[in-house]
Each structure stands twice: as C-alpha cells, then as structure tokens.
Design an enzyme around this catalytic site. Sequence first.
Site, PDB file in Angstrom:
ATOM      1  N   ASP B   8     -17.642  15.767  -9.595  1.00  0.00           N
ATOM      2  CA  ASP B   8     -18.784  14.983  -9.441  1.00  0.00           C
ATOM      3  C   ASP B   8     -19.619  16.157  -8.649  1.00  0.00           C
ATOM      4  OD1 ASP B   8     -20.724  13.224  -8.414  1.00  0.00           O
ATOM      5  OD2 ASP B   8     -20.027  13.341  -6.605  1.00  0.00           O
ATOM      6  N   ASP B  10     -23.075  15.714  -6.416  1.00  0.00           N
ATOM      7  CA  ASP B  10     -23.668  15.603  -5.152  1.00  0.00           C
ATOM      8  C   ASP B  10     -22.682  15.320  -4.124  1.00  0.00           C
ATOM      9  OD1 ASP B  10     -26.183  16.072  -6.166  1.00  0.00           O
ATOM     10  OD2 ASP B  10     -26.042  14.212  -6.907  1.00  0.00           O
TER      11      ASP B  10
END
Lengths: 175, 175
Positions: B8, B10
């Site tokens: 991922d 963020d």
Amino acid sequence: MKKRIAIDMDEVMADAVSKHLELFNRDYQENLTVADLQGKKLRDLRPHLAEQISAYFDQDSFFRDLKVMEDSQEVIRELSEHYEIFIATAAMEVPNSFADKYAWLREHFPFLNDMNFVFCGNKSIIHADYLIDDNVKHFPNFCGQGILFTAPHNIHETGYVRVNNWKEVRAYFLS
Amino acid sequence: MKKRIAIDMDEVMADAVSKHLELFNRDYQENLTVADLQGKKLRDLRPHLAEQISAYFDQDSFFRDLKVMEDSQEVIRELSEHYEIFIATAAMEVPNSFADKYAWLREHFPFLNDMNFVFCGNKSIIHADYLIDDNVKHFPNFCGQGILFTAPHNIHETGYVRVNNWKEVRAYFLS
C-alpha cells in the site's frame, strides 16, 4: 459467492481503434480501415511511423470520447446481476489516460462500482475467475480463465476461448 | 517463482498523515499532533469538520509531495531482489490523485516497474502472497497473508500480523 469477471477496456468496452485510425488518416492523408488491420496493429502497417502512432495515446483526452462497444453496456449490466464485475485496464502503459479512463467509465457505465476499477499494467495481479481481454499476453499468468475478445489485431490467435462480440459474451456467461 | 508482495502507499510508503495535520492545523489554527491520533483518524477528533477534512485529499497535488516513510526505499529495494513487488493503492477513493501518485512513485521508487503499479479500490482483486497495508478492511477478502503496517489510527487493532516500521518489514521477509 458470486464469481468474478474482470473486463478490459480498450477494444473490449471502448473502441480505441476507430479513433486511432481516424486521427492517423487525417494527419497522414491515408484511408486505412479496420479491414487493413486484420491480424495487425497500425504500427505494423506503417513501421516507419511507429513512434508517431503510439504518441496518439499520450494526447490529452484521447481516451475520453471513445465510442462504447456495441451491446457492452446492456450485457455488462446483465452480467453484474449474476457476477461480481471488475474493470481491469492496462492504464500504466499510458499514465496520461488515468483521469480520462475514469471519467469515461463513470459516464458510460454509471451502474458499476468505481471501487471495482483497476488501473494496472501487468494483469497477473488480477484475482478473478475470468478475464475478458483482447490481448493474449495477459492470459498465461492470469489465475483464472482468459476469454479472448475479438479485435482486428488478434484474429489469427488460436488456443483461447474466444468471443466475437458482446452478444457472445452474454451467451457464454448467461445461457 | 518469486513470491509476490503487494504494498500500500499511504501511511506505508508515503506519510500522508503529517501533511494532512499540517494543512489542517494551519487552516483551523490548531496544534494537533500524531500523538492526538492514537487509535483515531482526524475526522474522529473533529467530526463537525469531517467534510472539510476529507476535502484535503481532493486538492490537486496533495499526494505529489508527501514525505517518504523512513527506510521504505532501502527495504523495498532489498525486497525486490527476492520478491516480486507490486504497489497497490486505493486510488479510486481519490480519483484526482492518479497522476500525482504515479509521479510520486516514479520519483521516489524509480527502481520499481510501473507495470506493477495497481490503482484500485477494493483490494480483494489483488492476487499476491502478501499485502502490507495500514487498513485492516483490506485483509478479510485478500487471498494471501495480510500484514498490518502500524499507523496512528490502527494501533488498537488486534489479530493481525503487525509490523511497526520498515526495519520490521525487512526482518519479517529477509531474516
């Protein structure tokens, strides 16, 4: 649990070839048609212009106003009642296209959940039961069943489940 | 065949929380810090401003200049020698962010193959052996092993494999 179908955009939901030919013919005073592209891509026909031919895809808004492939809206809506639908497009090949592709999908397929849009490159990352795509390169490493959607460039490909249009997609999944 | 890790962006590769707090504090004359966010998101602290708080993510360029998470470049480079690395970011939640996220990845992780970037929403579509993510909502339907990357909002989550920083990611995968 519903089975999951991943669907490619260009040449499956969106008619990129027609626009590409139209712009190329205009700019190079040619009269090429889809009939000239059987088993080939435009760059194979005019290899000395390969760079210019690819550059059309990088133009802002190339992907924004593509025609919707015949029957795709109706059939995808029907499929969505029985299957989980994801859209899987190789947008990383044309990073300029992200916003246009997203807006195009929202305009023409408003019934789809945008959380199920996937902008990727290598489609082996797609976890689905089926992948409907015009490009055979995505099938060998795909974890499910690849389904080749006929496009001019792929008519000589053999060894794949093939559908020629969206009516045949409906028949494959819903009959 | 190399095993595949999806990562991922963020709060895992990119520090969105610091910038979010900084802009919020500036605009609302507050002095909130990461310490105030333990087990919470900013919108939980100031629910009457939830809409404005979310709107920061829609600003052009919010995602373009985020700080890189400590040690992430070095460790991801090391991982890429032993694993196939994909980046899987829930970009569909913020369609304005596509171009910025792509440019950020190219700038800070130039050694990654952009064909392995995936901008999606629902991460159950990701076909990988591992998913490193700060958001537990992606794990129940993920086909592989979820690995929770500690972020202020998730510190009270239990029942997941957890890594607190990139040194711990290195230890998990490479020791």
